[in-house]
Design an enzyme around this catalytic site. Structure first.
Site, mmCIF file in Angstrom:
data_model
loop_
_atom_site.group_PDB
_atom_site.id
_atom_site.type_symbol
_atom_site.label_atom_id
_atom_site.label_comp_id
_atom_site.label_asym_id
_atom_site.label_seq_id
_atom_site.Cartn_x
_atom_site.Cartn_y
_atom_site.Cartn_z
ATOM 1 N N GLY A 295 0.105 -12.156 0.309
ATOM 2 C CA GLY A 295 -0.236 -12.561 -1.052
ATOM 3 C C GLY A 295 0.672 -11.810 -2.015
ATOM 4 N N GLU A 299 -0.335 -4.465 -0.277
ATOM 5 C CA GLU A 299 -0.864 -3.709 0.849
ATOM 6 C C GLU A 299 0.145 -3.761 1.998
ATOM 7 O OE1 GLU A 299 -4.084 -2.299 0.556
ATOM 8 O OE2 GLU A 299 -3.453 -1.247 2.365
ATOM 9 N N GLU A 837 16.162 23.691 -8.105
ATOM 10 C CA GLU A 837 16.916 24.918 -8.363
ATOM 11 C C GLU A 837 17.499 25.451 -7.061
ATOM 12 O OE1 GLU A 837 14.764 27.739 -10.729
ATOM 13 O OE2 GLU A 837 16.207 29.332 -10.351
ATOM 14 N N ARG A 915 7.264 37.656 -11.854
ATOM 15 C CA ARG A 915 6.977 37.127 -13.189
ATOM 16 C C ARG A 915 5.465 37.023 -13.414
ATOM 17 N NH1 ARG A 915 9.438 34.411 -17.655
ATOM 18 N NH2 ARG A 915 11.484 34.937 -16.829
ATOM 19 N N THR A 1045 14.740 37.302 -14.434
ATOM 20 C CA THR A 1045 14.426 38.691 -14.070
ATOM 21 C C THR A 1045 15.511 39.271 -13.151
ATOM 22 O OG1 THR A 1045 12.850 37.699 -12.550
ATOM 23 C CG2 THR A 1045 11.945 38.819 -14.469
ATOM 24 N N GLU A 1300 9.838 26.213 -20.661
ATOM 25 C CA GLU A 1300 8.674 26.591 -19.861
ATOM 26 C C GLU A 1300 7.454 27.059 -20.667
ATOM 27 O OE1 GLU A 1300 11.465 29.215 -17.850
ATOM 28 O OE2 GLU A 1300 10.420 28.730 -16.012
HETATM 29 C C1 LIG Z 1 -0.342 1.339 -6.147
HETATM 30 C C2 LIG Z 1 -1.517 0.632 -5.548
HETATM 31 C C3 LIG Z 1 -2.756 0.785 -6.140
HETATM 32 C C4 LIG Z 1 -3.856 0.148 -5.586
HETATM 33 N N1 LIG Z 1 -5.052 0.322 -6.195
HETATM 34 C C5 LIG Z 1 -6.142 -0.268 -5.685
HETATM 35 C C6 LIG Z 1 -7.398 -0.094 -6.322
HETATM 36 O O1 LIG Z 1 -7.512 0.545 -7.363
HETATM 37 N N2 LIG Z 1 -8.467 -0.669 -5.748
HETATM 38 C C7 LIG Z 1 -8.359 -1.397 -4.601
HETATM 39 O O2 LIG Z 1 -9.369 -1.896 -4.136
HETATM 40 N N3 LIG Z 1 -7.190 -1.589 -3.988
HETATM 41 C C8 LIG Z 1 -6.079 -1.034 -4.503
HETATM 42 N N4 LIG Z 1 -4.868 -1.206 -3.885
HETATM 43 C C9 LIG Z 1 -4.793 -1.971 -2.629
HETATM 44 C C10 LIG Z 1 -4.223 -3.416 -2.770
HETATM 45 O O3 LIG Z 1 -3.478 -3.575 -3.911
HETATM 46 C C11 LIG Z 1 -5.290 -4.415 -2.809
HETATM 47 O O4 LIG Z 1 -5.966 -4.385 -1.603
HETATM 48 C C12 LIG Z 1 -4.797 -5.843 -3.110
HETATM 49 O O5 LIG Z 1 -5.873 -6.609 -3.523
HETATM 50 C C13 LIG Z 1 -4.096 -6.513 -1.959
HETATM 51 O O6 LIG Z 1 -3.726 -7.808 -2.358
HETATM 52 P P1 LIG Z 1 -2.337 -8.471 -1.980
HETATM 53 O O7 LIG Z 1 -2.413 -9.885 -2.358
HETATM 54 O O8 LIG Z 1 -1.227 -7.724 -2.570
HETATM 55 O O9 LIG Z 1 -2.364 -8.272 -0.420
HETATM 56 P P2 LIG Z 1 -1.198 -8.396 0.638
HETATM 57 O O10 LIG Z 1 -0.507 -7.090 0.773
HETATM 58 O O11 LIG Z 1 -0.367 -9.568 0.369
HETATM 59 O O12 LIG Z 1 -2.057 -8.654 1.929
HETATM 60 C C14 LIG Z 1 -3.026 -7.741 2.347
HETATM 61 C C15 LIG Z 1 -3.765 -8.305 3.542
HETATM 62 O O13 LIG Z 1 -4.443 -9.492 3.156
HETATM 63 C C16 LIG Z 1 -4.062 -10.590 3.970
HETATM 64 N N5 LIG Z 1 -4.136 -11.791 3.138
HETATM 65 C C17 LIG Z 1 -3.597 -12.002 1.908
HETATM 66 N N6 LIG Z 1 -3.958 -13.229 1.458
HETATM 67 C C18 LIG Z 1 -4.720 -13.782 2.416
HETATM 68 C C19 LIG Z 1 -5.393 -15.015 2.539
HETATM 69 N N7 LIG Z 1 -5.368 -15.937 1.593
HETATM 70 N N8 LIG Z 1 -6.077 -15.228 3.677
HETATM 71 C C20 LIG Z 1 -6.140 -14.317 4.666
HETATM 72 N N9 LIG Z 1 -5.531 -13.136 4.604
HETATM 73 C C21 LIG Z 1 -4.841 -12.870 3.481
HETATM 74 C C22 LIG Z 1 -2.700 -10.222 4.484
HETATM 75 O O14 LIG Z 1 -2.385 -10.871 5.683
HETATM 76 C C23 LIG Z 1 -2.828 -8.723 4.663
HETATM 77 O O15 LIG Z 1 -3.456 -8.427 5.872
HETATM 78 C C24 LIG Z 1 -3.731 -0.617 -4.423
HETATM 79 C C25 LIG Z 1 -2.474 -0.770 -3.843
HETATM 80 C C26 LIG Z 1 -1.379 -0.163 -4.397
HETATM 81 C C27 LIG Z 1 -0.043 -0.352 -3.768
#
Ligand SMILES: Cc1cc2nc3c(=O)[nH]c(=O)nc-3n(C[C@H](O)[C@H](O)[C@H](O)COP(=O)(O)OP(=O)(O)OC[C@H]3O[C@@H](n4cnc5c(N)ncnc54)[C@H](O)[C@@H]3O)c2cc1C
Ligand code: FES
Ligand code: FES
Length: 1368
Positions: A295, A299, A837, A915, A1045, A1300
């Site tokens: 998506g 993740e 440094e 320091r 120092t 600093e």
């Molecule tokens: C910097 C950062 C901050 C984050 N903060 C949070 C937070 O505050 N709270 C939180 O809950 N999560 C957080 N996350 C985790 C993540 O962003 C979420 O889980 C997000 O919703 C994943 O969505 P995506 O579409 O990017 O997933 P992807 O990375 O695209 O996919 C994740 C998983 O879902 C599967 N997938 C995607 N779409 C489908 C579909 N339609 N059907 C079946 N499987 C599917 C993929 O195969 C994979 O296994 C964070 C991640 C990052 C990198």
């Protein structure tokens, strides 16, 4: 560059491949998109299919977009992707993290990078305002910040103040302290008149929470423009460009008509598919179920990058319109699985409007969770399906979906299945989704018209952009008698999956909500549900349990308050969370006007600011790749202490692209392996034994960063573990110290203390101060490019270092080539703070060995995790103190044992502890002092210099004993301070008289300017009224000694050339790392030579122009290099004097130089300076330690939520004595930035290690929390001391070093928290003196409370049980 992975397997198995091929055979194989207005087409064969958008952009030379973390956590890689949004059907300009975006995701879209919107000659208004408003220091975060602002403006030309504040929740900056960026950005916003704005969390101004008349005005204030209450668009600041939405890069007309085609893209090892209909996706999944659905990739890209996961066939689903729709039905809202979270936010708001606030409760709850979910860049691409399929136990959305009884609709080619969310999670990160199925949609039921209550909660280490520690969605349905019909209490962060609190649910059924026993019984049941062990994975057992109980307690009373019960039965104060106002700040711009000269003293912006804002500024990794360059990736120890039994490199050497491996055997002799100053006790390459996890063993060299990373992973090292020591306490127990031992003694003989001061004083109090370290978190990680030359072993080393000379020396050592053939160069650093440094030398030394062996250029930029594992931190400190004091509050004696965790090698630890000893007096006079400092030797990363260099640790001890002694005496600490504060000319414990001593004056000025007495009364009144929210007030003074120092370091050289056209080239020994050194140095030269500022240029720092330089550190670089430049200019002025006489004193430099040249006058001068007077001798305690002291005072008021440990700084006021400022804009920037860095040190920034493996756990922005945009004080006022004389200050322009000194003042927020905690404890009758460790994390704040909830949550270790994580 970010390395990725290589995949040895074929992308798709043969059989499956055939069927997949038949399904996708008509798919197109060419990506088409627009990049900064220009069409791009890329076919499968010409590019690595695994490449991210960031790698692609940087690979084609668009290096304005930076790599800061590769995990979506810093925003340095932010670009804008414009597309017609399939959900809203509108054009949307999405800020996204290019480090996570797969290249395939941009097909059919317009990618806009920082280079696309403006350049130095013709900047975008966003670039211009951030640059001119001092919003860029080192500049490494700046392109990302510019692009976040650009995206905001493209989507909304008149953003509200709240929208501006929220626009940066996915960006981090380590230098500026954010205030100037926000001020610049607010110049584009619509001002809100009522001042009630509350950032996030509802309440506040109607214009923000969407229930007023919006941008046309504020309802509560009326919208009568006649009385000036109407919201208004700010004027473009004078002299700045107007922002004109009509002249922005257009969305390419061709893309409006562009029909998305299904794509199949890649090679035999990795294939991407991009179906555009649901049917196509299901066909692919049916043909090849293990094809990975992608998506937003937020993740999956993390898994690929950091967990080496290999997905041979990936299917990008972000362009399938059917998965991005939503529909309101009578009893539910249905959303497509891959609706992006930004759209879901809007959909939820619409749903609340559509169903009304009662039935719309689920959508309000989801909206709240999304608001605090990651940053905007992540929310712009990530999806609920991605969140659910990941099955993370701390997902923010899972609890709400379960609590609302949401139905998940899974689809495969031949069937559709309905899966209740309560049955979706099967175990840790496993779900009920069939392999060939996808999450098509979610049906979220609306709440009942009557009797149903739903709320969602989340607690994290940092409010914005942080994953939850614990979250919850709590729902109850009551009948007419307020009896529980049905209930869902769903928690995240309490178990390996999202869980329902079964005992509590079963207890609640049928209970009458209004009966107080219901609350008590549920709390008891929750205790059973969450009976965590002390050593539970993830740690924080007591805190997590208290949150689980606390959320329910809050929820219970929130529900109760909606019923007709007596007000006295409701705990009103527990309702609602801490809210922030729109932040503001003031600076006293008049403070320096009296000293302004033609150039010096003026607030000129940073000379490179505009280049940094437009992405033109070049950093080490931006240097174009040489033709035959190799990429290096280090092989690091995974053990804390072990014998190396074997290093097997063969598997790596067989991988594609891997060229070579280097280690200690490639050095000219065994001695060349040893480095470190002042003690040469560290090896470039470990051999025989490793002493810490993260210690370099060797380096793999390959033709690409990805190949090198795969190679480094393939090297197999066999170890035999040895006993390891991690913490200071363990080191003390085992007497594991380095030899370095220093003390300062004054007054009565130490031996006579027992019979003397201790006996004679009215009171003797003692305590232990524990303070954690701090990760530098410069936005640019350590980076190096080494270019060997064909002749004489010559080598050029470009590195991100504060120490070019030491780099040169060690490269000379490891290559066996004399220093005169090694040139070490630095253009600029993306932040240093002491972390570059000495620690930069490790990487440049290793790269030089590699370049020497292969005779090819070698480059390496560390990944964020590698950087954090290898480069050390600020030292954690433990101090045992004892203070004698008389009844009247007069301090009599201080005795302290100071221990720093040095790590496995000494590095600069000795000087850091020295320091700390010299700053342990704070600003207070003791007649008798005996303090001793030692270095704990442990098996952790070697700790190093960090802004303040032990000074903040020493002063933290001082302010802690002041607070605790005052509490013991029952005296306000302000009074104790005033009684004992040094007076002008008093000697310190190292016998230095305090000249130009202005702390007492500033202390009084701050007390008055903030109306301290009245504020104290108001805080007390607030605390008396509030049970769960407490406020605290604190004021902290600082004095910081300026000079290295190590005396020999207090010297500097400069070289100034005059050219025929009148232009001036300056070289000096200091490096530019954002602190504005080159800006100040340019100003000094321009003033001294009487030329316009624009005629002076500093190109770089290099050892072949100015040799034998000291590192840029100790806040002394302006003093040292400034005088050296001044000295060179004076020589030139002297030589030009005859020509001035002849041509007139205002004759242009061009004419003077021209005339002098033809007279054969030398137009180059070499300047030099060494600091006079200093020469402290340790032991005898004689001689002057510092040239002078920079001084300051800060006050802060904070509010804490005692139920959760959340807090906010309501207001901070800072006053500093920086002498006659060379450049007040730069100095204010240093104060703001250092204060916020100090606030981070003492509050949110906590480094943790896995106890079992001894490896660092907090090694990226995901786990290590530096302050973000909305952690800064809501109001922050800064002023500089004025109207005084600096009689003894003999620095250039009579200015004081400022890099600093302000950092320690950030501790005032810590002491404000401590003050609030005292009130919280007192409420329950606890007067015992509070010993609060730093950092004051939400966890520490919460567990320092003594209310009944925390008491019942307390989890003690069982015998021998240890916590999961440890702080060293
Ligand atoms: C910097 C950062 C901050 C984050 N903060 C949070 C937070 O505050 N709270 C939180 O809950 N999560 C957080 N996350 C985790 C993540 O962003 C979420 O889980 C997000 O919703 C994943 O969505 P995506 O579409 O990017 O997933 P992807 O990375 O695209 O996919 C994740 C998983 O879902 C599967 N997938 C995607 N779409 C489908 C579909 N339609 N059907 C079946 N499987 C599917 C993929 O195969 C994979 O296994 C964070 C991640 C990052 C990198
Ligand atoms: S580099 Fe992409 S968010 Fe940090
Ligand atoms: S200017 Fe923001 S990280 Fe340096």
């Amino acid at each position: 560059m970010a390395p990725g992975i290589t995949v040895p397997e074929p992308a798709v198995s043969t059989e499956r491949s055939r069927s997949l091929q038949s399904v996708t055979e008509l798919y197109d194989d060419t990506l088409r998109f627009y990049l900064n207005g220009t069409k791009v087409a890329i076919d499968s064969v010409s590019i690595d299919p695994e490449i991210t958008l960031l790698e692609y952009l940087r690979g084609i030379g668009l290096t304005g977009t930076k790599l800061g973390c590769a995990e979506g956590g810093c925003g340095a890689c932010t670009v804008v992707i414009s597309q017609l949004n399939p959900t809203t059907k509108k054009l949307y300009h999405a800020s996204v993290n290019a480090c996570l975006a797969p290249l395939i995701s941009v097909d059919g879209k317009h990618v806009i990078t920082v280079e696309g919107i403006g350049n130095v000659k013709d900047p975008h208004p966003a670039q211009e305002r951030i640059a001119m408003g001092s919003g860029s220091q080192c500049g490494f975060c700046t392109p990302g910040i510019v692009m976040s602002l650009y995206a905001l403006l493209r989507n909304d030309t008149d953003p509200s103040e709240l929208e501006v504040e929220e626009a940066f929740d996915g960006n981090l900056c380590r230098c500026t302290g954010y205030r100037p960026i926000l001020d610049a950005a607010h110049s584009f916003s619509i001002k809100n008149p009522c001042g009630k704005a509350k950032a996030k969390g509802g309440g506040g101004c109607c214009m923000e929470n969407g229930n007023g008349s919006g941008k046309n005005g504020c309802v509560t204030q009326g919208t009568d423009s006649a009385n000036g209450d109407q919201s208004f668009k700010r004027f473009t600041p004078p002299g700045f460009m107007e922002y004109n939405p009509d002249t922005q890069l257009i969305f390419p007309p061709a893309l409006r008509k562009h029909q998305l085609k299904p794509l199949a893209f890649g090679n035999k090892r990795k294939r991407w598919y991009r179906p555009v209909t649901l049917k196509q996706l299901l066909e692919i999944k049916s043909a090849y179920p293990s094809a990975k659905v992608i998506g937003g990739s937020t993740e999956t890209q993390i898994e690929i990058k950091f967990k080496a996961m290999q997905y041979t066939a990936s299917v990008y689903v972000g362009d399938i319109a059917e998965l991005r729709q939503y529909r309101f039905s009578e009893d539910h809202l249905e959303i497509g699985g891959n609706v992006v979270l930004t759209d879901l936010e809007e959909i939820c708001l619409k749903a609340v409007e559509h169903y009304g606030p009662v039935k719309g409760q689920p959508f309000k709850a989801i909206h709240k969770q999304i608001k605090y979910f990651a940053g905007r860049q992540i929310r712009n691409v990530s999806t609920p399906a991605g969140n659910l399929a990941t099955a993370s136990p701390i997902s923010d959305l899972n609890p709400v979906f379960i609590a609302t009884n949401t139905m998940l609709i899974a689809k495969s080619l031949d069937k559709e299945t309905e899966i209740p969310m309560s049955q979706f999670f099967k175990g840790y990160r496993t779900t009920a989704l069939a392999p060939d199925a996808i999450i098509a949609s979610l049906r979220i039921p609306v709440a009942s018209e009557k009797g149903e209550y739903l709320r969602a909660y989340k607690q994290a280490k940092r409010k914005d952009d942080d994953i939850a520690i614990v979250n919850a969605a709590l729902r109850v349905s009551l009948n007419d008698e307020n009896r529980v019909k049905s209930v869902n209490l769903v928690y995240g962060g309490m178990a390996p999956t999202t869980v329902a609190a079964k005992e509590a649910i079963s207890f609640l059924r049928g209970k009458k909500w209004t009966d107080p026993a219901t609350l008590e019984g549920t709390m008891n049941a929750l205790e059973m549900d969450f009976d965590l062990r002390f050593g539970v994975p993830g740690g924080m057992a007591t805190y997590r349990k208290s949150l689980a109980l606390g959320f329910f307690y809050r929820y219970y009373h929130e529900v109760l308050s909606e019923m007709s019960v007596k007000a006295s039965e409701i705990d009103h104060d527990v309702r609602g969370e801490i809210e922030r106002q729109i932040s503001t700040g003031k600076k006293d711009h008049e403070a320096t006007q009296a000293y302004e000269q033609r150039i010096l003293g003026k607030p000129n912006p940073h000379v490179a600011a505009l280049k940094q804002c437009t992405g033109e500024a070049q950093y080490t990794d931006d240097i174009p790749v040489q033709k035959n360059a190799l990429y290096g990736v280090m092989v690091l120890s995974t053990r804390a202490h072990a014998k190396i039994l074997d290093v097997e490199i063969e598997p790596a050497l067989h991988l594609p692209g891997v060229v070579e491996y280097v280690d200690h055997r490639d050095l000219p002799n065994p001695e060349a392996n040893w480095w470190g100053a002042p003690n040469c006790d560290e090896t470039f390459f470990a051999f025989d034994e490793v002493f810490t996890a993260g210690q370099p063993i060797g380096m793999i060299l390959a033709d690409s960063a990805k190949h090198a990373e795969a190679g480094a992973r393939a090297v197999k090292v066999q170890y035999e573990d040895l006993p390891a020591i991690f913490t200071i306490e363990e080191a003390i127990l085992k007497e594991s110290y380095f030899d370095h031992y220093r003390y300062i003694s004054i007054g009565q003989d130490e031996g006579a203390f027992d019979e003397g001061v201790w006996k004679n004083a009215d009171h003797v109090f003692s305590g232990v101060v524990r303070m954690g370290g701090q990760e530098h978190f410069y936005l640019e990680t350590q980076a190096c490019v080494v270019v060997p030359k064909p002749e004489d072993g010559e080598m050029e080393v470009y590195s991100s270092t504060q120490n070019p000379t030491e780099t040169q020396s060690y490269v000379s050592q490891v290559t066996g080539v004399q220093a005169n053939k090694i040139v070490s160069k630095v253009k600029r650093l993306g932040g240093g703070f002491g972390g570059k440094e000495t620690r930069s030398i490790q990487l440049s030394g290793i790269c030089a060995v590699a370049a020497n062996k292969t005779k090819r250029p070698v480059r390496c930029m560390l990944n964020r995790d590698e950087d954090m594992m290898t480069s050390g931190q600020r030292h954690p400190f433990l101090t045992r103190w004892k203070v004698a004091v008389n009844k009247d509050g007069k301090l009599q004696a201080l005795d302290a044992d100071v221990f720093a965790n040095a790590g496995w090698s000494q590095d600069l630890s000795g000087a850091v502890v020295d320091r700390a000893l010299s700053h342990i007096d704070g600003c207070y006079r003791f007649p008798n002092v005996h303090v001793r400092g030692r270095l704990a030797k442990t098996n952790t990363v070697s700790n190093t210099a960090f802004r303040g260099f032990g000074g903040p640790q020493g002063m933290f001890v001082a302010e802690t004993y002041m607070e605790e002694v005052a509490d013991h005496l029952g005296m306000p600490v302000e009074k104790l301070r005033e009684i004992n504060m040094y007076k002008p000319n008093d000697p310190t414990h190292f016998q230095q008289e305090l000249k130009d001593w202005h702390v007492p004056l500033m202390y009084q000025q701050v007390l008055q300017s903030i109306d301290y007495k009245e504020r104290r009364k108001a805080v007390d009144a607030y605390n008396a009224e509030h049970k769960w929210k407490k406020r605290g007030l604190a004021i902290v003074p600082t004095k910081f000694g300026i000079s290295f120092t190590a005396i020999f370091l207090n010297q500097a050289g400069a070289l100034v050339h005059l050219y025929h056209d009148g232009s001036v080239l300056v070289a000096h020994g200091g490096t530019e790392m954002g602190q504005g050194l080159h800006t100040k140095m340019t100003m000094i030269a321009a003033q001294a030579l009487n030329v316009p500022l624009s005629d002076v240029f500093i190109s770089e720092t290099a050892t072949n122009t100015v040799a034998n330089t000291s590192s840029t550190a100790a806040s002394a670089s302006s003093d040292l290099n400034g005088y050296a430049i001044f000295n060179a200019c004076e020589q030139l002025n002297e030589r030009l004097a005859p020509y001035k006489e002849k041509l007139g004193k205002d004759a242009p430099m061009k004419d003077l130089v021209h005339a002098a040249y033809f007279d054969r006058v030398n137009l180059s001068a070499n300047g030099f300076y060494k600091t006079p007077d200093i020469g402290y001798v340790w032991g005898p305690n004689t001689g002057q330690m510092f040239y002078y002291f920079t001084q300051g005072v800060a006050a802060a008021e904070v509010e804490i939520d005692t139920l959760t440990g959340s807090w906010t700084c309501l207001r901070a006021d800072i006053k500093m004595d920086v002498g006659r400022s060379i450049n007040p804009a730069i100095d204010y920037g240093q104060i703001e930035g250092a204060f916020i860095q100090g606030q981070g040190l003492f509050t949110t920034e906590e480094s943790l290690w896995h106890r079992a493996s001894g490896q660092l756990f907090t090694k990226g922005p995901g786990t290590y929390k530096i302050p973000g945009f909305r952690d800064i004080p809501q109001e922050m006022n800064i002023s500089l001391l004025k109207d005084v004389e600096w009689e003894h200050l003999r620095t250039i322009q009579r200015s004081r070093g400022v890099g600093e000194p302000p950092l320690f003042m950030g501790s005032v927020v810590f002491f404000g928290i401590r003050d609030a905690l005292k009130a919280a404890r007192k409420q329950y009758g606890v007067d015992e003196v509070l010993s609060l460790q730093s950092p004051a994390t939400p966890e520490r704040i919460r567990v320092s409370c003594v209310d009944p909830i925390i008491k019942r949550s307390l989890i003690e270790p069982r015998e021998g049980e240890k916590s999961f994580f440890m702080a060293i």
